[in-house]
Structures are given as structure tokens and as C-alpha cells.
Design a protein around this motif. Sequence first.
Motif, PDB file in Angstrom:
ATOM      1  N   ALA A   1       0.959  -1.130  -0.087  1.00 16.31           N
ATOM      2  CA  ALA A   1       0.059  -0.032  -0.049  1.00 16.31           C
ATOM      3  C   ALA A   1       0.811   1.313  -0.031  1.00 16.31           C
ATOM      4  CB  ALA A   1      -1.022  -0.130   1.202  1.00 16.31           C
ATOM      5  N   GLU A   2       1.963   1.274   0.807  1.00 18.40           N
ATOM      6  CA  GLU A   2       2.910   2.543   0.718  1.00 18.40           C
ATOM      7  C   GLU A   2       3.577   2.761  -0.667  1.00 18.40           C
ATOM      8  OE1 GLU A   2       3.738   5.894   2.629  1.00 18.40           O
ATOM      9  OE2 GLU A   2       2.267   4.325   3.592  1.00 18.40           O
ATOM     10  N   ALA A   3       3.940   1.631  -1.085  1.00 18.99           N
ATOM     11  CA  ALA A   3       4.739   1.904  -2.220  1.00 18.99           C
ATOM     12  C   ALA A   3       3.717   2.340  -3.481  1.00 18.99           C
ATOM     13  CB  ALA A   3       4.989   0.638  -2.751  1.00 18.99           C
ATOM     14  N   ILE A   4       2.435   1.604  -3.439  1.00 21.02           N
ATOM     15  CA  ILE A   4       1.523   2.307  -4.449  1.00 21.02           C
ATOM     16  C   ILE A   4       1.099   3.724  -4.187  1.00 21.02           C
ATOM     17  CG2 ILE A   4      -1.072   2.176  -4.885  1.00 21.02           C
ATOM     18  CD1 ILE A   4       0.909  -0.165  -6.591  1.00 21.02           C
ATOM     19  N   LYS A   5       0.918   4.208  -2.774  1.00 17.79           N
ATOM     20  CA  LYS A   5       0.590   5.630  -2.434  1.00 17.79           C
ATOM     21  C   LYS A   5       1.719   6.478  -2.949  1.00 17.79           C
ATOM     22  CE  LYS A   5      -0.441   8.149   1.604  1.00 17.79           C
ATOM     23  NZ  LYS A   5      -0.700   7.986   3.210  1.00 17.79           N
ATOM     24  N   ASN A   6       2.950   6.029  -2.750  1.00 15.51           N
ATOM     25  CA  ASN A   6       4.025   6.883  -3.354  1.00 15.51           C
ATOM     26  C   ASN A   6       4.217   7.065  -4.674  1.00 15.51           C
ATOM     27  OD1 ASN A   6       4.725   7.295  -0.620  1.00 15.51           O
ATOM     28  ND2 ASN A   6       6.381   5.700  -0.493  1.00 15.51           N
ATOM     29  N   ASN A   7       4.024   5.987  -5.402  1.00 14.77           N
ATOM     30  CA  ASN A   7       4.126   5.908  -6.813  1.00 14.77           C
ATOM     31  C   ASN A   7       2.647   6.897  -7.414  1.00 14.77           C
ATOM     32  OD1 ASN A   7       5.241   4.855  -9.098  1.00 14.77           O
ATOM     33  ND2 ASN A   7       3.408   4.115  -9.576  1.00 14.77           N
ATOM     34  N   VAL A   8       1.575   6.811  -6.841  1.00 11.10           N
ATOM     35  CA  VAL A   8       0.331   7.530  -7.321  1.00 11.10           C
ATOM     36  C   VAL A   8       0.734   9.145  -6.965  1.00 11.10           C
ATOM     37  CG1 VAL A   8      -2.092   8.175  -7.081  1.00 11.10           C
ATOM     38  CG2 VAL A   8      -1.205   5.615  -7.010  1.00 11.10           C
ATOM     39  N   LYS A   9       1.316   9.283  -5.912  1.00  9.69           N
ATOM     40  CA  LYS A   9       1.555  10.694  -5.561  1.00  9.69           C
ATOM     41  C   LYS A   9       2.393  11.210  -6.431  1.00  9.69           C
ATOM     42  CE  LYS A   9       3.590  13.595  -1.947  1.00  9.69           C
ATOM     43  NZ  LYS A   9       4.010  13.501  -0.518  1.00  9.69           N
ATOM     44  N   LEU A  10       3.544  10.682  -7.001  1.00 15.68           N
ATOM     45  CA  LEU A  10       4.416  10.925  -8.242  1.00 15.68           C
ATOM     46  C   LEU A  10       3.849  11.045  -9.453  1.00 15.68           C
ATOM     47  CD1 LEU A  10       7.132  11.659  -8.986  1.00 15.68           C
ATOM     48  CD2 LEU A  10       7.730   9.245  -9.163  1.00 15.68           C
ATOM     49  N   LEU A  11       2.766   9.915  -9.662  1.00 14.25           N
ATOM     50  CA  LEU A  11       1.952  10.412 -10.952  1.00 14.25           C
ATOM     51  C   LEU A  11       1.064  11.600 -10.755  1.00 14.25           C
ATOM     52  CD1 LEU A  11       0.393   6.793 -11.798  1.00 14.25           C
ATOM     53  CD2 LEU A  11       1.613   8.505 -13.162  1.00 14.25           C
ATOM     54  N   SER A  12       0.741  11.708  -9.541  1.00 11.37           N
ATOM     55  CA  SER A  12      -0.272  13.158  -9.542  1.00 11.37           C
ATOM     56  C   SER A  12       0.797  14.409  -9.939  1.00 11.37           C
ATOM     57  CB  SER A  12      -0.666  13.028  -8.165  1.00 11.37           C
ATOM     58  OG  SER A  12      -1.538  14.295  -8.039  1.00 11.37           O
TER      59      SER A  12
ATOM     60  N   THR B   1      -6.875   9.322  -3.999  1.00  6.05           N
ATOM     61  CA  THR B   1      -7.786   8.895  -2.970  1.00  6.05           C
ATOM     62  C   THR B   1      -7.845   7.811  -2.514  1.00  6.05           C
ATOM     63  OG1 THR B   1      -9.018  10.856  -3.646  1.00  6.05           O
ATOM     64  CG2 THR B   1     -10.035   9.452  -2.174  1.00  6.05           C
ATOM     65  N   ALA B   2      -7.950   6.706  -3.795  1.00  6.86           N
ATOM     66  CA  ALA B   2      -8.134   5.376  -3.555  1.00  6.86           C
ATOM     67  C   ALA B   2      -6.753   4.838  -2.814  1.00  6.86           C
ATOM     68  CB  ALA B   2      -8.169   4.569  -4.985  1.00  6.86           C
ATOM     69  N   ALA B   3      -5.864   5.160  -3.419  1.00  6.39           N
ATOM     70  CA  ALA B   3      -4.364   4.879  -2.661  1.00  6.39           C
ATOM     71  C   ALA B   3      -4.293   5.028  -1.284  1.00  6.39           C
ATOM     72  CB  ALA B   3      -3.161   5.430  -3.629  1.00  6.39           C
ATOM     73  N   ASP B   4      -4.676   6.478  -0.973  1.00  4.43           N
ATOM     74  CA  ASP B   4      -4.593   6.909   0.253  1.00  4.43           C
ATOM     75  C   ASP B   4      -5.458   5.933   1.184  1.00  4.43           C
ATOM     76  OD1 ASP B   4      -2.836   8.980  -0.533  1.00  4.43           O
ATOM     77  OD2 ASP B   4      -4.430  10.288  -0.412  1.00  4.43           O
ATOM     78  N   SER B   5      -6.482   5.526   0.708  1.00  2.00           N
ATOM     79  CA  SER B   5      -7.455   4.721   1.532  1.00  2.00           C
ATOM     80  C   SER B   5      -6.709   3.299   1.907  1.00  2.00           C
ATOM     81  CB  SER B   5      -8.802   4.272   0.788  1.00  2.00           C
ATOM     82  OG  SER B   5      -8.621   3.289  -0.119  1.00  2.00           O
ATOM     83  N   GLY B   6      -5.791   2.923   1.165  1.00  7.83           N
ATOM     84  CA  GLY B   6      -5.087   1.552   1.254  1.00  7.83           C
ATOM     85  C   GLY B   6      -6.000   0.401   0.952  1.00  7.83           C
ATOM     86  N   ASP B   7      -7.026   0.507   0.175  1.00  8.93           N
ATOM     87  CA  ASP B   7      -8.158  -0.562  -0.184  1.00  8.93           C
ATOM     88  C   ASP B   7      -7.717  -0.881  -1.473  1.00  8.93           C
ATOM     89  OD1 ASP B   7     -10.158  -1.911  -1.295  1.00  8.93           O
ATOM     90  OD2 ASP B   7     -11.350  -0.959   0.020  1.00  8.93           O
TER      91      ASP B   7
ATOM     92  N   ARG C   1      -7.868  -0.729  -7.553  1.00  5.46           N
ATOM     93  CA  ARG C   1      -8.076  -1.301  -8.866  1.00  5.46           C
ATOM     94  C   ARG C   1      -8.987  -0.672  -9.793  1.00  5.46           C
ATOM     95  NH1 ARG C   1      -7.628  -6.930  -6.053  1.00  5.46           N
ATOM     96  NH2 ARG C   1      -5.594  -7.702  -6.859  1.00  5.46           N
ATOM     97  N   ALA C   2     -10.287  -0.210  -9.141  1.00  5.34           N
ATOM     98  CA  ALA C   2     -11.040   0.622  -9.866  1.00  5.34           C
ATOM     99  C   ALA C   2     -10.644   1.872 -10.384  1.00  5.34           C
ATOM    100  CB  ALA C   2     -12.684   0.610  -8.813  1.00  5.34           C
ATOM    101  N   ALA C   3     -10.011   2.408  -9.583  1.00  7.48           N
ATOM    102  CA  ALA C   3      -9.592   3.868  -9.991  1.00  7.48           C
ATOM    103  C   ALA C   3      -8.359   3.748 -11.049  1.00  7.48           C
ATOM    104  CB  ALA C   3      -9.112   4.696  -8.880  1.00  7.48           C
ATOM    105  N   PHE C   4      -7.623   2.754 -10.906  1.00  9.92           N
ATOM    106  CA  PHE C   4      -6.532   2.497 -11.816  1.00  9.92           C
ATOM    107  C   PHE C   4      -7.012   2.169 -13.137  1.00  9.92           C
ATOM    108  CE2 PHE C   4      -3.856  -0.601 -14.162  1.00  9.92           C
ATOM    109  CZ  PHE C   4      -2.430   0.140 -13.823  1.00  9.92           C
ATOM    110  N   GLY C   5      -8.111   1.401 -13.313  1.00 15.38           N
ATOM    111  CA  GLY C   5      -9.105   1.217 -14.606  1.00 15.38           C
ATOM    112  C   GLY C   5      -9.696   2.331 -15.113  1.00 15.38           C
ATOM    113  N   ASN C   6     -10.032   3.375 -14.248  1.00 13.99           N
ATOM    114  CA  ASN C   6     -10.543   4.464 -14.856  1.00 13.99           C
ATOM    115  C   ASN C   6      -9.469   5.320 -15.428  1.00 13.99           C
ATOM    116  OD1 ASN C   6     -13.296   3.883 -14.104  1.00 13.99           O
ATOM    117  ND2 ASN C   6     -12.994   4.733 -12.383  1.00 13.99           N
ATOM    118  N   VAL C   7      -8.325   5.461 -14.823  1.00 16.43           N
ATOM    119  CA  VAL C   7      -7.281   6.178 -15.330  1.00 16.43           C
ATOM    120  C   VAL C   7      -6.693   5.600 -16.886  1.00 16.43           C
ATOM    121  CG1 VAL C   7      -4.710   6.780 -15.038  1.00 16.43           C
ATOM    122  CG2 VAL C   7      -6.341   6.936 -13.006  1.00 16.43           C
TER     123      VAL C   7
END
Length: 152
Positions: free
Chosen positions: A63-74, A120-126, A131-137
Motif C-alpha cells: 500500500a505504501e509503495a502504491i501510495k508513493n507511486n500515485v503521489k508521483l503520478l499526480s 484518494t483510492a491509494a490513500d485509503s489503502g483499499d 483497482r477500480a480507480a486504476f482502470g478509470n485512469v
Amino acid sequence: MKSFSALALAACTFALSSWTAPAAAQFAKPADAVKYRQAALTLIASHFGRMQPVVKGQAPYDAEAIKNNVKLLSTLSELPWAAFGPGTEGGDARPEVWSDASGFAQKRDAFKENIAKLQTAADSGDLDKVRAAFGNVGASCKSCHDSYRAKK
């Protein structure tokens, strides 16, 4: 001290004005804009692709790695757009980027909104939300590419 403050204010004003200048003014030549946006989009694709094995269940969920990666993507998701201004035609961008600027802007905005939802999804840790948000991106990327990227 007052002269230093005035100098600092002038420097900040100049710096801010250079960031808000038209895209053509930010690049010495159109080819520089093309290289810039291609580099930014390559980085976006790289960081987005790093999450794919996790989303597909092929790699463990950190979860932390995904959160950090998404933060960079943002952050990265803000970069390429200034390099699509008038006079920057070329690269893999189809002419419709400029002739249908409002449609292109809508696709850009949808992408940025979906990145924010992924954050937001990455921050939730769920993982299911990720997965759902990734698909939308991914869908917003595909939608823009289908309309505005030259086929190779």
C-alpha cells in the motif's frame, strides 16, 4: 532590508510570469515542446505501468509503495499540457489536438480527475478501490490516445 525584499519580490514575479507564459514562449522551438511532452508522458506511462502487476494480482500489494507511486503520478500528470500550446504541433500528436482544443481539454481534465481519484483510492489503502480507480485512469488514457494520438 527593504531593497532585498523588493528584489526578491521582483525575482518571484519574473519566475511566476515565466511559468504562466504561453507554451510557445516556454520552449525555444516547437521540437523542444514535443520532446518535453513526450518525456513527461513517458514518465507517466512508466509509473502507471509499475502498478499494473499489483492491480492484476501478479505482484504483492504494498500500500505504501502504491501510495508513493500515485503521489508521483499526480505531480507528473500536471506536466505535459503546457507543451501542447499553439505552435507546438508535431510528434505523435494528431492535428485534432489543436483543431479540437476543447475536446482535448476535456480529455485532459478527465485524466487529471481520474488521477486525483486514484490518489484518494491509494490513500485509503483499499486494493479494490485502487483497482477500480486504476482502470478509470487507463480508460481516460486510452480515450485520449484513440482521439488525439497518431497511430504507429
